[in-house]
Design a protein around this motif. Structure first.
Motif, PDB file in Angstrom:
ATOM      1  N   VAL A 250       0.920  -1.132   0.097  1.00 12.94           N
ATOM      2  CA  VAL A 250      -0.009  -0.212  -0.070  1.00 12.94           C
ATOM      3  C   VAL A 250       0.868   1.137  -0.115  1.00 12.94           C
ATOM      4  O   VAL A 250       0.253   2.301   0.014  1.00 12.94           O
ATOM      5  N   LEU A 251       2.080   1.160  -0.142  1.00 13.41           N
ATOM      6  CA  LEU A 251       3.099   2.403  -0.101  1.00 13.41           C
ATOM      7  C   LEU A 251       3.081   2.920  -1.282  1.00 13.41           C
ATOM      8  O   LEU A 251       2.698   2.243  -2.534  1.00 13.41           O
ATOM      9  N   PRO A 252       2.856   4.319  -1.672  1.00 10.64           N
ATOM     10  CA  PRO A 252       2.710   5.006  -2.817  1.00 10.64           C
ATOM     11  C   PRO A 252       4.025   4.508  -3.702  1.00 10.64           C
ATOM     12  O   PRO A 252       5.017   4.234  -3.381  1.00 10.64           O
ATOM     13  N   LYS A 253       3.441   4.297  -5.127  1.00  7.93           N
ATOM     14  CA  LYS A 253       4.505   3.933  -6.099  1.00  7.93           C
ATOM     15  C   LYS A 253       5.556   5.174  -6.397  1.00  7.93           C
ATOM     16  O   LYS A 253       5.083   6.123  -6.580  1.00  7.93           O
ATOM     17  N   ALA A 254       6.677   4.728  -6.637  1.00  2.79           N
ATOM     18  CA  ALA A 254       7.694   5.838  -7.087  1.00  2.79           C
ATOM     19  C   ALA A 254       7.253   6.440  -8.480  1.00  2.79           C
ATOM     20  O   ALA A 254       7.117   5.670  -9.305  1.00  2.79           O
ATOM     21  N   SER A 255       7.469   7.706  -8.662  1.00  2.00           N
ATOM     22  CA  SER A 255       7.297   8.250  -9.942  1.00  2.00           C
ATOM     23  C   SER A 255       8.377   8.565 -10.607  1.00  2.00           C
ATOM     24  O   SER A 255       8.463   8.842 -11.980  1.00  2.00           O
ATOM     25  N   SER A 256       9.551   7.981 -10.355  1.00  2.00           N
ATOM     26  CA  SER A 256      11.095   8.070 -10.823  1.00  2.00           C
ATOM     27  C   SER A 256      11.809   6.870 -10.382  1.00  2.00           C
ATOM     28  O   SER A 256      11.494   6.110  -9.396  1.00  2.00           O
ATOM     29  N   GLU A 257      13.138   6.821 -10.960  1.00  2.00           N
ATOM     30  CA  GLU A 257      13.933   5.900 -10.403  1.00  2.00           C
ATOM     31  C   GLU A 257      14.992   6.638  -9.541  1.00  2.00           C
ATOM     32  O   GLU A 257      16.026   5.978  -9.103  1.00  2.00           O
ATOM     33  N   ASP A 258      14.750   7.696  -9.242  1.00  2.00           N
ATOM     34  CA  ASP A 258      15.485   8.427  -8.247  1.00  2.00           C
ATOM     35  C   ASP A 258      15.366   7.914  -6.850  1.00  2.00           C
ATOM     36  O   ASP A 258      14.239   8.233  -6.321  1.00  2.00           O
ATOM     37  N   PRO A 259      16.663   7.313  -6.131  1.00  2.00           N
ATOM     38  CA  PRO A 259      16.083   6.812  -4.876  1.00  2.00           C
ATOM     39  C   PRO A 259      16.081   7.934  -3.959  1.00  2.00           C
ATOM     40  O   PRO A 259      15.747   7.592  -2.620  1.00  2.00           O
ATOM     41  N   GLU A 260      16.375   9.055  -4.267  1.00  2.00           N
ATOM     42  CA  GLU A 260      16.152  10.272  -3.372  1.00  2.00           C
ATOM     43  C   GLU A 260      14.857  10.883  -3.443  1.00  2.00           C
ATOM     44  O   GLU A 260      14.378  11.666  -2.459  1.00  2.00           O
ATOM     45  N   GLU A 261      13.942  10.225  -4.130  1.00  2.00           N
ATOM     46  CA  GLU A 261      12.518  10.687  -4.115  1.00  2.00           C
ATOM     47  C   GLU A 261      11.948  10.300  -2.641  1.00  2.00           C
ATOM     48  O   GLU A 261      11.993   9.436  -2.217  1.00  2.00           O
ATOM     49  N   PHE A 262      11.126  11.324  -2.156  1.00  2.00           N
ATOM     50  CA  PHE A 262      10.234  11.075  -0.887  1.00  2.00           C
ATOM     51  C   PHE A 262       9.158  10.031  -1.354  1.00  2.00           C
ATOM     52  O   PHE A 262       8.253  10.371  -2.406  1.00  2.00           O
ATOM     53  N   VAL A 263       8.798   9.273  -0.311  1.00  2.00           N
ATOM     54  CA  VAL A 263       7.708   8.330  -0.453  1.00  2.00           C
ATOM     55  C   VAL A 263       6.386   9.115  -0.514  1.00  2.00           C
ATOM     56  O   VAL A 263       5.665   8.834  -1.245  1.00  2.00           O
ATOM     57  N   PHE A 264       6.126   9.971   0.730  1.00  2.00           N
ATOM     58  CA  PHE A 264       5.120  10.803   0.512  1.00  2.00           C
ATOM     59  C   PHE A 264       5.676  12.267   0.314  1.00  2.00           C
ATOM     60  O   PHE A 264       6.530  12.944   1.030  1.00  2.00           O
ATOM     61  N   LYS A 265       4.946  12.870  -0.577  1.00  2.00           N
ATOM     62  CA  LYS A 265       5.062  14.308  -0.916  1.00  2.00           C
ATOM     63  C   LYS A 265       4.297  15.293   0.145  1.00  2.00           C
ATOM     64  O   LYS A 265       3.577  16.108  -0.224  1.00  2.00           O
ATOM     65  N   LEU A 266       4.268  14.990   1.456  1.00  2.00           N
ATOM     66  CA  LEU A 266       3.762  15.480   2.400  1.00  2.00           C
ATOM     67  C   LEU A 266       4.773  16.082   3.526  1.00  2.00           C
ATOM     68  O   LEU A 266       5.572  15.333   4.013  1.00  2.00           O
ATOM     69  N   VAL A 267       4.619  17.338   4.377  1.00  2.00           N
ATOM     70  CA  VAL A 267       5.155  17.864   5.363  1.00  2.00           C
ATOM     71  C   VAL A 267       4.603  17.136   6.534  1.00  2.00           C
ATOM     72  O   VAL A 267       3.389  16.939   6.461  1.00  2.00           O
ATOM     73  N   PRO A 268       5.082  17.145   7.687  1.00  2.00           N
ATOM     74  CA  PRO A 268       4.539  16.639   9.051  1.00  2.00           C
ATOM     75  C   PRO A 268       3.189  17.353   9.073  1.00  2.00           C
ATOM     76  O   PRO A 268       2.245  16.737   9.674  1.00  2.00           O
ATOM     77  N   PHE A 269       3.196  18.611   9.133  1.00  2.00           N
ATOM     78  CA  PHE A 269       1.909  19.260   9.345  1.00  2.00           C
ATOM     79  C   PHE A 269       0.808  19.127   8.696  1.00  2.00           C
ATOM     80  O   PHE A 269      -0.384  18.732   9.049  1.00  2.00           O
ATOM     81  N   THR A 270       1.058  18.591   7.366  1.00  2.00           N
ATOM     82  CA  THR A 270      -0.084  18.341   6.397  1.00  2.00           C
ATOM     83  C   THR A 270      -0.532  16.738   6.766  1.00  2.00           C
ATOM     84  O   THR A 270      -1.563  16.671   6.535  1.00  2.00           O
ATOM     85  N   ILE A 271       0.445  15.913   7.147  1.00  2.00           N
ATOM     86  CA  ILE A 271       0.123  14.593   7.724  1.00  2.00           C
ATOM     87  C   ILE A 271      -0.913  14.553   8.816  1.00  2.00           C
ATOM     88  O   ILE A 271      -1.955  13.999   8.962  1.00  2.00           O
ATOM     89  N   SER A 272      -0.334  15.543   9.880  1.00  2.00           N
ATOM     90  CA  SER A 272      -1.269  15.567  11.034  1.00  2.00           C
ATOM     91  C   SER A 272      -2.476  16.122  10.783  1.00  2.00           C
ATOM     92  O   SER A 272      -3.620  16.106  11.497  1.00  2.00           O
ATOM     93  N   LYS A 273      -2.677  17.047   9.805  1.00  2.00           N
ATOM     94  CA  LYS A 273      -3.818  17.799   9.484  1.00  2.00           C
ATOM     95  C   LYS A 273      -4.719  16.696   8.731  1.00  2.00           C
ATOM     96  O   LYS A 273      -6.086  16.650   9.250  1.00  2.00           O
ATOM     97  N   HIS A 274      -4.371  15.964   7.746  1.00  2.00           N
ATOM     98  CA  HIS A 274      -5.125  14.983   7.069  1.00  2.00           C
ATOM     99  C   HIS A 274      -5.569  13.851   8.191  1.00  2.00           C
ATOM    100  O   HIS A 274      -6.881  13.282   7.988  1.00  2.00           O
ATOM    101  N   PHE A 275      -4.649  13.441   9.236  1.00  2.00           N
ATOM    102  CA  PHE A 275      -4.810  12.381   9.971  1.00  2.00           C
ATOM    103  C   PHE A 275      -6.026  12.995  10.829  1.00  2.00           C
ATOM    104  O   PHE A 275      -6.895  12.324  11.195  1.00  2.00           O
ATOM    105  N   GLY A 276      -5.774  14.340  11.368  1.00  2.00           N
ATOM    106  CA  GLY A 276      -7.014  14.931  12.049  1.00  2.00           C
ATOM    107  C   GLY A 276      -8.451  14.491  11.809  1.00  2.00           C
ATOM    108  O   GLY A 276      -9.363  14.566  12.367  1.00  2.00           O
ATOM    109  N   ALA A 277      -8.686  15.126  10.302  1.00  2.00           N
ATOM    110  CA  ALA A 277      -9.662  15.215   9.666  1.00  2.00           C
ATOM    111  C   ALA A 277     -10.233  13.591   9.825  1.00  2.00           C
ATOM    112  O   ALA A 277     -11.517  13.530   9.654  1.00  2.00           O
ATOM    113  N   LEU A 278      -9.237  12.794   9.482  1.00  2.00           N
ATOM    114  CA  LEU A 278      -9.849  11.121   9.520  1.00  2.00           C
ATOM    115  C   LEU A 278     -10.216  10.914  10.911  1.00  2.00           C
ATOM    116  O   LEU A 278     -11.346  10.321  10.945  1.00  2.00           O
ATOM    117  N   ARG A 279      -9.539  11.169  11.906  1.00  2.16           N
ATOM    118  CA  ARG A 279      -9.928  11.055  13.318  1.00  2.16           C
ATOM    119  C   ARG A 279     -11.273  11.544  13.561  1.00  2.16           C
ATOM    120  O   ARG A 279     -12.080  10.576  14.249  1.00  2.16           O
TER     121      ARG A 279
END
Length: 358
Positions: A250-279
């Motif tokens: 279920v992890l997001p698929k990479a959009s390139s072959e660059d190993p430095e690509e972030f798995v989630f294109k989200l900053v911590p604040f946005t992660i908490s915001k989305h989780f807060g809405a779900l909660r």
């Protein structure tokens, strides 16, 4: 300034000190009344004047600057070695010391500091107050104020952990989109913090070995921007986490072959915001960080020793989350307990995680 003390010889002596480039320099001055026409009062004044002149002889003398300027210099001198989040915290601390910023750092005493503590106790918890005051005392020591401050902190309130149960986690997963499912899995099963999730790159994931190497964090810089930081919260937080295969599905698929690509294109604040809405949608009373407590809780219920729980979560043996266990971690036992934990996760969550949301 230091006072001249009369010696047995009749001379007056001053032990003076100043701080230059972070180093305390001490020097003594002695004046005998014979040098002043046998005038003891004049000898005392001359001795003190010599010491004062020496102390004021350099512009960068830290014993003569105000608390406000001392804080700025203390931070600037350490800007290359402190983390961005620590620098930002130190700069924010300054506003809590507004009542003493104009006072010379060398003149701050116990009364000044205790008043600050009393004022902060109206709005802040004991841990936050201690962090701020410890920073102030370090600044004062840096400026040559080496008084022994006899201060009292507010009583520390016992922290109550909010740990969701298995039904709560299932309800969150059942209502989450694919991205939030992956994030919840990493927090609730893999013990990752939100900054560690945001800082995760594809180079950190072994899809073959079903392991995640946790070694980075996402923190706020002094300028207020989120930045990637190679080391997480503590050195003990560097760890490898092994998880069931469905979590990697279920992890997001990479959009390139660059190993430095972030798995989630989200900053911590946005992660908490989305989780807060779900909660809120699921009526579950917990934060994303509380899912780490769940990760420790279900492992404990499976009778996995604390040593192995500490290892997977990057907790220290004296963590308030866990009871300290002093047995040594054997690789064979570690593998057994990983299998027990992963079997529990697969049995309870595999179907719900892989189920597609309409």
């Amino acid at each position: 300034m230091a006072n001249a003390i009369k010696q047995k010889s009749g001379a007056y002596r001053v032990q003076a000190k100043k701080v230059v480039d972070g180093q305390i320099i001490r020097k003594s001055f002695t004046v005998h009344p014979k040098e002043c026409g046998d005038d003891s009062r004049m000898a005392k004044k001359k001795c003190e004047a010599l010491a004062k002149e020496w102390q004021l002889s350099r512009e960068d003398d830290l014993t003569t600057i105000t608390v406000g300027k001392a804080i700025d210099k203390y931070i600037d001198d350490r800007s290359k070695v402190l983390s961005p989040s620590t620098l930002r915290s130190y700069r924010n601390y300054k506003k809590d010391f507004s009542s003493i910023l104009g006072i010379d750092a060398i003149d701050i005493n116990t009364t000044h500091v205790q008043r600050l503590i009393n004022d902060m106790a109206m709005d802040l918890d004991a841990k936050t107050i201690k962090n701020k005051v410890s920073f102030l005392l370090s600044v004062l020591d840096y400026c040559g104020n080496d008084r022994r401050f006899k201060i009292r902190y507010p009583q520390k309130a016992k922290r109550e952990l909010r740990t969701p149960d298995t039904d709560d986690v299932k309800r969150l997963l059942d209502n989450a989109n694919d991205t939030m499912k992956a994030i919840i899995c990493l927090a609730a099963f893999g013990t990752l913090r939100r900054g560690e999730i945001a800082g995760l790159k594809y180079k950190d994931i072994s899809f073959d070995m079903k392991k995640i190497y946790v070694h980075a964090d996402m923190v706020i810089s002094p300028s207020g921007k989120w930045v990637y930081k190679e080391m997480p919260k503590t050195s003990g937080s560097v760890r490898s986490v092994q998880l069931p295969s469905f979590v990697f599905d279920v992890l997001p698929k990479a959009s390139s072959e660059d190993p430095e690509e972030f798995v989630f294109k989200l900053v911590p604040f946005t992660i908490s915001k989305h989780f807060g809405a779900l909660r809120d949608k699921c009526a579950v009373d917990c934060s994303l960080h509380d899912l780490r407590h769940y990760a420790a809780s279900f492992r404990s219920d499976l009778n996995i020793p604390s040593k192995y729980i500490e290892e997977v979560g990057g907790w220290t043996s004296d963590s308030h989350v866990l009871t300290s266990v002093y047995d040594n971690a054997l690789s064979s036992s570690r593998k057994k307990y990983i299998q027990i934990a992963n079997a529990f996760v697969e049995e309870n969550y595999q179907d719900i995680v892989l189920k597609k949301v309409p």
